[in-house]
Design an enzyme around this catalytic site. Structure first.
Site, PDB file in Angstrom:
ATOM      1  N   ASP A 112       0.860  -1.191   0.000  1.00 39.96           N
ATOM      2  CA  ASP A 112       0.000   0.000   0.000  1.00 39.96           C
ATOM      3  C   ASP A 112       0.896   1.241   0.000  1.00 39.96           C
ATOM      4  O   ASP A 112       1.413   1.647   1.033  1.00 39.96           O
ATOM      5  CB  ASP A 112      -0.918   0.016   1.220  1.00 39.96           C
ATOM      6  CG  ASP A 112      -1.961   1.118   1.125  1.00 39.96           C
ATOM      7  OD1 ASP A 112      -3.053   0.863   0.580  1.00 39.96           O
ATOM      8  OD2 ASP A 112      -1.687   2.234   1.594  1.00 39.96           O
ATOM      9  N   GLU A 129       2.031   5.179  -0.235  1.00 47.28           N
ATOM     10  CA  GLU A 129       1.556   6.539   0.009  1.00 47.28           C
ATOM     11  C   GLU A 129       2.375   7.456  -0.885  1.00 47.28           C
ATOM     12  O   GLU A 129       3.560   7.197  -1.132  1.00 47.28           O
ATOM     13  CB  GLU A 129       1.710   6.933   1.479  1.00 47.28           C
ATOM     14  CG  GLU A 129       0.894   6.080   2.437  1.00 47.28           C
ATOM     15  CD  GLU A 129      -0.588   6.061   2.142  1.00 47.28           C
ATOM     16  OE1 GLU A 129      -1.111   7.094   1.665  1.00 47.28           O
ATOM     17  OE2 GLU A 129      -1.233   5.030   2.376  1.00 47.28           O
ATOM     18  N   ASP A 137      -2.116   1.220  -6.887  1.00 46.44           N
ATOM     19  CA  ASP A 137      -0.729   1.070  -6.455  1.00 46.44           C
ATOM     20  C   ASP A 137       0.162   0.494  -7.558  1.00 46.44           C
ATOM     21  O   ASP A 137       1.201   1.080  -7.895  1.00 46.44           O
ATOM     22  CB  ASP A 137      -0.660   0.168  -5.210  1.00 46.44           C
ATOM     23  CG  ASP A 137      -1.407   0.755  -4.037  1.00 46.44           C
ATOM     24  OD1 ASP A 137      -0.798   1.455  -3.221  1.00 46.44           O
ATOM     25  OD2 ASP A 137      -2.633   0.525  -3.945  1.00 46.44           O
ATOM     26  N   HIS A 152      -4.528   5.778   5.888  1.00 45.00           N
ATOM     27  CA  HIS A 152      -3.634   6.408   4.912  1.00 45.00           C
ATOM     28  C   HIS A 152      -2.180   6.429   5.375  1.00 45.00           C
ATOM     29  O   HIS A 152      -1.338   7.058   4.722  1.00 45.00           O
ATOM     30  CB  HIS A 152      -4.092   7.815   4.528  1.00 45.00           C
ATOM     31  CG  HIS A 152      -5.446   7.838   3.882  1.00 45.00           C
ATOM     32  ND1 HIS A 152      -5.739   7.127   2.742  1.00 45.00           N
ATOM     33  CD2 HIS A 152      -6.595   8.468   4.242  1.00 45.00           C
ATOM     34  CE1 HIS A 152      -7.000   7.327   2.421  1.00 45.00           C
ATOM     35  NE2 HIS A 152      -7.550   8.127   3.314  1.00 45.00           N
ATOM     36  N   ASP A 199      -2.189   0.680   6.910  1.00 43.83           N
ATOM     37  CA  ASP A 199      -3.152   0.167   5.931  1.00 43.83           C
ATOM     38  C   ASP A 199      -2.828  -1.281   5.560  1.00 43.83           C
ATOM     39  O   ASP A 199      -3.741  -2.111   5.430  1.00 43.83           O
ATOM     40  CB  ASP A 199      -3.152   1.030   4.673  1.00 43.83           C
ATOM     41  CG  ASP A 199      -3.877   2.359   4.874  1.00 43.83           C
ATOM     42  OD1 ASP A 199      -4.505   2.532   5.942  1.00 43.83           O
ATOM     43  OD2 ASP A 199      -3.806   3.222   3.978  1.00 43.83           O
TER      44      ASP A 199
END
Length: 225
Positions: free
Chosen positions: A38, A40, A137, A194, A199
């Site tokens: 995941d 960011e 992603d 987030h 996550d």
């Protein structure tokens, strides 16, 4: 640095994501390990930041035999195009400027990740696949980041499991988000939404329940075009 810290906290992650052995169901899985990712990325409020760059790269390796997190890769990344994080980005992700300033650029982190994959043997004989919450992603962000960094994308990133698709097939409920999946399964949100590492941790908890209570067979649902 962040990778070493997260590895030292692996037992804590397993305590948060563990399921009781009595609840486990022996289901033959296509993959021995599920590699939960995941990202960011840099962002700003009410406007698309171009280009976006990955600033957090977490990956949890979940065994489909025990449904526990076996290993963790986690590094923050220093963006090249927009090195100064916006206030909105920090508030959304929990990532502060010092975290990225003290980190490497994406090519170095990506190389570290590939070394981790090979060292751990996750890529041997197709025994693992990636899992993401949606297709952004690996379908959007990774190709864009690799284009910025002018590095090739290894072929093993060309397919992955979209957890939303798997969730829908297992529960007959179409989830809108990670938070929606947790709510549907009556699981509390752990950590900061987030935050990449939080996550992935929450995704692991969803996967564990799908694999045990719902006896889900995890298979690839998305392929890069």
């Amino acid at each position: 640095m962040a990778h070493r810290l997260l590895r030292s906290n692996l037992s804590k992650i397993n305590r948060l994501t563990s399921v009781k052995k009595s609840e486990s169901v022996a289901v033959k899985q296509t993959f021995e390990y599920l590699l939960i990712i995941d990202f960011e990325a840099t962002c700003q409020k009410d406007e698309a930041l171009k280009p976006q760059e990955i600033i957090e790269f977490p990956c949890l390796a979940v065994s489909t035999t025990t449904w526990e997190v076996k290993d963790v890769f986690h590094e923050y990344i220093r963006p090249q195009v927009h090195p100064v994080l916006t206030t909105y980005c920090t508030k959304l992700t929990g990532i502060i400027q010092e975290m990225t300033d003290q980190s490497q650029h994406f090519p170095d982190t990506f190389l570290n990740f590939q070394r981790w994959l090979h060292k751990s043997g996750y890529l041997e004989n197709g025994k693992s696949t990636f899992v993401t919450c949606g297709d952004w992603d690996l379908g959007v962000m990774l190709p864009e980041q690799c284009a910025i960094s002018q590095i090739p994308i290894p072929k093993y990133f060309n397919e992955w499991i979209n957890l939303k698709d798997t969730f829908r097939h297992a529960t007959a409920y179409h989830p809108r988000s990670l938070k929606d999946m947790l709510k549907h399964l009556n699981l509390p949100l752990c950590g900061h939404l987030h935050s990449g590492i939080d996550d992935t941790n929450n995704m692991a908890r969803i996967i564990q329940l799908l694999g045990t209570k719902y006896q889900t067979d995890f298979r690839v649902t998305s392929v890069a075009r």
